[in-house]
Write a protein that holds these residues in place. Sequence first.
Motif, PDB file in Angstrom:
ATOM      1  N   ARG A  62      -1.830  -9.328  -7.900  1.00 19.48           N
ATOM      2  CA  ARG A  62      -2.111  -8.107  -8.698  1.00 19.48           C
ATOM      3  C   ARG A  62      -1.136  -8.002  -9.880  1.00 19.48           C
ATOM      4  O   ARG A  62      -1.663  -7.857 -10.870  1.00 19.48           O
TER       5      ARG A  62
ATOM      6  N   GLU B  68     -10.074  -2.369  -4.633  1.00 19.44           N
ATOM      7  CA  GLU B  68      -9.640  -1.272  -3.976  1.00 19.44           C
ATOM      8  C   GLU B  68     -10.576  -0.526  -3.130  1.00 19.44           C
ATOM      9  O   GLU B  68     -12.135  -0.473  -3.286  1.00 19.44           O
TER      10      GLU B  68
ATOM     11  N   ALA C 237       0.716  -1.377  -0.050  1.00 23.74           N
ATOM     12  CA  ALA C 237       0.102  -0.022   0.029  1.00 23.74           C
ATOM     13  C   ALA C 237       0.929   1.019   0.188  1.00 23.74           C
ATOM     14  O   ALA C 237       1.995   1.333   0.568  1.00 23.74           O
TER      15      ALA C 237
ATOM     16  N   ALA D 289      -6.164  -0.533   0.922  1.00 23.72           N
ATOM     17  CA  ALA D 289      -5.286  -0.230  -0.320  1.00 23.72           C
ATOM     18  C   ALA D 289      -5.402  -1.241  -1.432  1.00 23.72           C
ATOM     19  O   ALA D 289      -5.245  -0.634  -2.663  1.00 23.72           O
ATOM     20  N   GLY D 290      -6.067  -2.153  -1.268  1.00 21.83           N
ATOM     21  CA  GLY D 290      -6.062  -3.275  -2.570  1.00 21.83           C
ATOM     22  C   GLY D 290      -6.082  -4.481  -2.029  1.00 21.83           C
ATOM     23  O   GLY D 290      -5.170  -4.974  -0.988  1.00 21.83           O
TER      24      GLY D 290
END
Length: 224
Positions: A216, A224, A38, A149-150
């Motif tokens: 990712r 997200e 992140a 953040a994801g």
Amino acid sequence: MDPQDPDPARRLLARNAQRAGLNPIPKGPLIPALLAQAERSVEEVASRTGVSVAVASQHLRNLRAAGMLMTRREAQRVYYRLADESVFEALRAVRSVGERRLAEVERLIRAYLHERDSMRAVSARELLELLREDAAVVLDVRPEEEYRAGHIAGARSVPLERLEEYLCDAPEEIREKQIVAYCRGPYCVFSDEAVRLLTGKGYRASRLLEGFPEWRAAGLPVEE
């Protein structure tokens, strides 16, 4: 590298960084590896690496000058992130070289991660298939800010320290489906500890072979 540092991920990153001619912060993870999870402010990087804000800021500026990081400003704070996925791929290449060429890395892996041999693990493709069949519950056991953040699409945020509490009120499907836990990457032990706890309580649990940054980078579904 501090030989007394108990964190395997930190020690392995530091040793691999030395191999690549990089200069990791003493007693802290290599900054790009931290930012692969992140974006962080200078203050957050300093806190997580155990150095002063001035030292962290200097490292971050150097990495930005080298084209590895990008920034954004929010009020008085500057946030850093990886410039693009190629930076993470470079980190992964360094890690791979270390795993193949350094005897100490191999020794550390055996010392800290030997229990993985007895744990079931699934690949990214296997997890995708389980999700298509609605046969798995995916738990992100990283800190919550990294999840925000994801994260893997459909994953639930259950930081490792809150896992037992989560299981007390977990929905019935947790018992019925396979649980797949993931964390920061191959050297992170959060998912190992989660699987150990889950299987000890009778759940069908596996760990993802790699972590969120690898997922990712492979272009697999994220939120997200």
